[in-house]
Design an enzyme around this catalytic site. Structure first.
Site: not given
Ligand code: NAD
Ligand code: UD1
Length: 353
Positions: A94, A135, A159, A163
């Site tokens: 999540l 992350s 969250y 991690k």
């Molecule tokens: P996402 O929600 O699109 O993908 C996560 C997937 O995991 C989903 O398809 C969900 O259905 C599945 N899932 C969740 N809990 C599960 C469980 N208990 N068993 C089986 N499947 C489960 O998110 P994403 O953006 O693709 O992120 C993938 C990973 O990368 C995550 O662990 C997230 O925390 C990490 N991450 C994402 C970002 C971002 O900005 N997208 C940034 C840093 C790290």
């Molecule tokens: C967020 C998460 C971080 C996660 C990351 C993944 C929070 C506090 N942090 O970070 O834990 O790892 O996403 O990509 O949620 N912004 C706006 N308007 C919006 C949305 C965002 O101005 O509607 C700004 C934010 O203030 C920030 C930038 O856009 O300056 C990026 O935001 P976002 O995409 O949410 O990423 P992070 O804040 O870096």
């Protein structure tokens, strides 16, 4: 390990947990295109199986899906007995910060305890090559930028702590059992979509993150963007982040996979570009890419936000031979192609032609 053994292992299937999600689906595609057989395990709590059907269509190869949960020990034991799994990319989890503050136990149960169950089953089955989606959020509020992997960690929400706990669990495991090969990948801000326009980010409800929100404003689903604060100590007063194209990120996983197939032990790398862009720079780049206006209003800062954050990406280059290649123009063009062809994401969609 000898060449023969390495070659045999290279053909073994990669288990991709969370592979139907945003980053997972792009990585499954990159794996298939590089010749790796994959098996996806996803409970579809935040994804649609349609993403994998489209991946199959692009790759022309199967992306089989087991619908199930990483916390289901019996299912995992059965899956590991039936398939010859050589390594795991662990995306399942999540990821919504606000939700994690409201429902911390769900985050610890899913992300931390769930990873514990998965690792125990893998260990029993003798599968000890593991790449984890961490992350940049583990750094919390940075003392200085760019962020090197040795920078102080200290996440500020459940969250981020989930991690961080998994990172520590993996380091302890690799120290206790030296035959584990573990890659911890700290992503910065993944954005963009595959150039086909067939797969992309499909958040449920109101997007928490900047770029999906911007894309929904450009396509007319939302009226305007709220910019969270115009008085940050940055060049234009808006927050600065290291945005990384999801296809670059997917390639980073391939490089990490090669590494865990070649070396035991644990490593941690940032996956970012090393460059920061402000909210307004991203808004203007998106307007150029889409040819659509993105109206915005500066509103209050979001609780828990930081001024700026970008990666020192050198270790990923040294250790994995990987660096990000695509710039913000491509990120915006590809995000727009996906958004404009799939205005409602995967919901009820038939794949565009
Ligand atoms: P996402 O929600 O699109 O993908 C996560 C997937 O995991 C989903 O398809 C969900 O259905 C599945 N899932 C969740 N809990 C599960 C469980 N208990 N068993 C089986 N499947 C489960 O998110 P994403 O953006 O693709 O992120 C993938 C990973 O990368 C995550 O662990 C997230 O925390 C990490 N991450 C994402 C970002 C971002 O900005 N997208 C940034 C840093 C790290
Ligand atoms: C967020 C998460 C971080 C996660 C990351 C993944 C929070 C506090 N942090 O970070 O834990 O790892 O996403 O990509 O949620 N912004 C706006 N308007 C919006 C949305 C965002 O101005 O509607 C700004 C934010 O203030 C920030 C930038 O856009 O300056 C990026 O935001 P976002 O995409 O949410 O990423 P992070 O804040 O870096």
């Amino acid at each position: 390990m000898g060449d023969g053994r390495q070659a045999a292992q290279a053909r073994a299937t990669v288990l991709v947990t969370g592979g139907a999600g945003y980053i997972g689906s792009h990585t499954v595609l990159a794996l298939l295109q590089a010749g790796w057989p994959v098996l996806v395990l996803d409970n579809l709590c935040n994804a649609s199986a349609e993403s994998l059907r489209r991946v199959e269509r692009i790759a022309g190869r199967p992306a089989p899906l087991v619908v199930g949960d990483i916390r289901d020990e019996a299912l995992l034991d059965d899956l590991l007995a039936r398939h010859q799994i050589g390594s795991v990319l662990h995306f399942a989890g999540l990821k919504a910060v606000g939700e994690s503050v409201a429902r911390p136990l769900d985050y610890y149960a899913n992300n931390v305890a769930g990873t514990g169950v998965l690792l125990r089953c893998l260990g029993r089955a003798g599968v000890r090559r593991f790449v984890f989606s961490s992350s940049a959020t583990v750094y919390g509020d940075p003392e200085t930028v760019p962020l090197h992997e040795e920078a102080r960690t200290g996440p500020t929400n459940p969250y981020g702590r989930s991690k961080w706990m998994v990172e520590m669990m993996l380091e302890d495991l690799a120290a206790a059992e030296p035959d584990w090969a573990v890659g911890i990948l700290r992503y910065f801000n993944p954005v963009g979509a595959h150039e086909s326009g067939l797969i992309g980010e499909d958040p449920a409800g109101i997007p928490n993150n900047l770029m999906p929100f911007v894309a929904q404003v450009a396509v007319g689903r939302r009226e305007h963007l709220g910019v969270f604060g115009g008085d940050w100590p940055t060049a234009d007063g808006t927050g600065v982040r290291d945005y990384i194209h999801v296809v670059d990120l997917a390639r980073g996983h391939l490089a990490a996979l090669e590494r865990v197939h070649a070396h035991a032990g644990a490593f941690t790398v940032n996956l970012g570009t090393g460059k920061g862009f402000s909210v307004l720079e991203m808004v203007h780049a998106f307007e150029r890419a889409s040819g659509r206006p993105v109206p915005y209003r500066v509103v209050e800062r979001r609780a828990g936000d930081i001024a700026e954050c970008w990666a020192d990406p050198r270790r990923a280059l040294e250790l994995l031979g990987w660096r990000a290649e695509l710039g913000i123009e491509r990120m915006c063009e590809d995000a727009w192609r996906w958004q404009s062809r799939n205005p409602d994401g995967y919901r009820g969609a038939t794949a565009p032609g």
